[in-house]
Design an enzyme around this catalytic site. Sequence first.
Site, mmCIF file in Angstrom:
data_model
loop_
_atom_site.group_PDB
_atom_site.id
_atom_site.type_symbol
_atom_site.label_atom_id
_atom_site.label_comp_id
_atom_site.label_asym_id
_atom_site.label_seq_id
_atom_site.Cartn_x
_atom_site.Cartn_y
_atom_site.Cartn_z
ATOM 1 N N GLN A 1 24.352 74.890 39.657
ATOM 2 C CA GLN A 1 23.422 73.938 40.273
ATOM 3 C C GLN A 1 22.713 74.583 41.467
ATOM 4 O O GLN A 1 23.357 75.153 42.340
ATOM 5 C CB GLN A 1 24.185 72.673 40.706
ATOM 6 C CG GLN A 1 23.312 71.523 41.160
ATOM 7 C CD GLN A 1 22.520 70.862 40.021
ATOM 8 O OE1 GLN A 1 22.864 70.977 38.845
ATOM 9 N NE2 GLN A 1 21.460 70.176 40.363
ATOM 10 N N LYS B 1 25.376 64.669 35.351
ATOM 11 C CA LYS B 1 25.540 65.606 34.232
ATOM 12 C C LYS B 1 26.922 65.446 33.595
ATOM 13 O O LYS B 1 27.052 65.445 32.362
ATOM 14 C CB LYS B 1 25.323 67.048 34.712
ATOM 15 C CG LYS B 1 23.865 67.309 35.040
ATOM 16 C CD LYS B 1 23.577 68.677 35.630
ATOM 17 C CE LYS B 1 22.099 68.721 36.041
ATOM 18 N NZ LYS B 1 21.629 70.028 36.503
ATOM 19 N N ASP C 1 20.167 76.333 31.194
ATOM 20 C CA ASP C 1 19.022 76.019 32.052
ATOM 21 C C ASP C 1 17.771 76.771 31.608
ATOM 22 O O ASP C 1 16.661 76.439 32.021
ATOM 23 C CB ASP C 1 19.308 76.466 33.500
ATOM 24 C CG ASP C 1 19.935 75.376 34.354
ATOM 25 O OD1 ASP C 1 19.609 74.193 34.131
ATOM 26 O OD2 ASP C 1 20.719 75.714 35.261
HETATM 27 N N1 L34 Z 1 20.618 74.915 37.857
HETATM 28 N N2 L34 Z 1 19.706 73.328 39.261
HETATM 29 C C1 L34 Z 1 19.927 73.775 38.006
HETATM 30 N N3 L34 Z 1 19.477 73.124 36.910
HETATM 31 C C2 L34 Z 1 18.782 71.973 37.044
HETATM 32 O O1 L34 Z 1 18.268 71.369 35.956
HETATM 33 C C3 L34 Z 1 18.550 71.457 38.330
HETATM 34 N N4 L34 Z 1 17.914 70.264 38.552
HETATM 35 C C4 L34 Z 1 17.042 70.146 39.715
HETATM 36 C C5 L34 Z 1 17.850 70.585 40.940
HETATM 37 N N5 L34 Z 1 18.686 71.753 40.679
HETATM 38 C C6 L34 Z 1 19.014 72.173 39.429
HETATM 39 C C7 L34 Z 1 18.424 69.055 38.260
HETATM 40 O O2 L34 Z 1 19.397 68.895 37.533
HETATM 41 C C8 L34 Z 1 16.739 68.656 39.736
HETATM 42 N N6 L34 Z 1 17.715 68.067 38.860
HETATM 43 C C9 L34 Z 1 17.921 66.680 38.714
HETATM 44 C C10 L34 Z 1 18.874 66.159 37.852
HETATM 45 C C11 L34 Z 1 19.077 64.792 37.747
HETATM 46 C C12 L34 Z 1 18.352 63.920 38.494
HETATM 47 C C13 L34 Z 1 17.387 64.422 39.361
HETATM 48 C C14 L34 Z 1 17.180 65.790 39.463
HETATM 49 C C15 L34 Z 1 18.634 62.456 38.390
HETATM 50 O O3 L34 Z 1 19.637 62.062 37.852
HETATM 51 N N7 L34 Z 1 17.738 61.608 38.940
HETATM 52 C C16 L34 Z 1 17.889 60.166 38.918
HETATM 53 C C17 L34 Z 1 18.203 59.595 40.280
HETATM 54 C C18 L34 Z 1 19.294 60.301 41.002
HETATM 55 C C19 L34 Z 1 19.563 59.724 42.388
HETATM 56 O O4 L34 Z 1 19.975 58.542 42.429
HETATM 57 O O5 L34 Z 1 19.384 60.437 43.387
HETATM 58 C C20 L34 Z 1 16.541 59.582 38.506
HETATM 59 O O6 L34 Z 1 16.518 58.469 38.004
HETATM 60 O O7 L34 Z 1 15.521 60.243 38.738
#
Ligand code: L34
Length: 283
Positions: A96, A52, A119
């Site tokens: 988060q 982020k 959010d």
């Molecule tokens: N308050 N909490 C709040 N807002 C959110 O919108 C979230 N979420 C979820 C968990 N808690 C939260 C997220 O940001 C899930 N989430 C989230 C954000 C980014 C990624 C996955 C989940 C992400 O960047 N995923 C990458 C891989 C990351 C890795 O290497 O582990 C992807 O390509 O899917």
Amino acid sequence: MAKIISGKEVSAKVRAEVKAECEQLKAKGIHPGLAVIIVGDDPASRVYVNNKKKACAEVGFVSEEYALPAETTQEELLALVEQLNNKPEINGILCQLPLPKHLDEKAVINAISPMKDVDAFHPSNVGRIMIGDYHFLPCTPAGVMEMVHSEGIEVSGKNCVVIGRSNIVGKPMAMLLLHENGTVTICHSRTQNLKEICSNADILVAAVGRPKFVKADMVKEGAVVLDVGINRDENGKLCGDVDFDEVAPKASYITPVPGGVGPMTIAMLMKNTLKAAKIQNFH
Ligand code: L34
């Protein structure tokens, strides 16, 4: 064989649009700012928060990180939220999740000013979504819809099945599909005939939180399969709620994990923060 909808590519496009608009705002002296609160040291949360911050830098936002120790008290956390509510340079506040167990997530969400709630978790924003009169959409479901739109996939009249009923993904996801005139079914752990219901879906959204839960025999030939899960498989490798290798040959479109909904979640957060900056400066 399904076409893979790349969250990497679609999110890059969204971020580029946000960046261009951010430059216009800056020319008017407005500098959008996002505050991200992270409590404790959950390694997955750390990765997401870093992503982020990276996205903020890319689109030109000011970002502030508040990394609090796991022992933080409810009072301390609420005091920080209040301070950020009153800080004019900050347009968006995100705490988060999940929080350490001793902290009350609901109370924290309730404390965030609805106008800074990027959010869209605050009850007033959730209610607005229900009646279709909203400022912000929750980032993950909005990111899924953005991927659907990027391919010109029609939702109207389609059988849409959402597996999972969380407040953060399943419920709002169903609402967004309904807003586009989908016929929506929400499935959950008590659902009977899950396989049968899923097999009738033209659009199937998996938000269960179980690795490779959706198998080929749950998917209709030619279905659009959208995978919100982010899990680790038996080898510690990132995987979704969908068994990609099994399901991809049967689907018309499918989203991968990683590189699917995850990056979209972050791109939509950028969009919401931009919108928050506009609302707070021009209204
Ligand atoms: N308050 N909490 C709040 N807002 C959110 O919108 C979230 N979420 C979820 C968990 N808690 C939260 C997220 O940001 C899930 N989430 C989230 C954000 C980014 C990624 C996955 C989940 C992400 O960047 N995923 C990458 C891989 C990351 C890795 O290497 O582990 C992807 O390509 O899917």
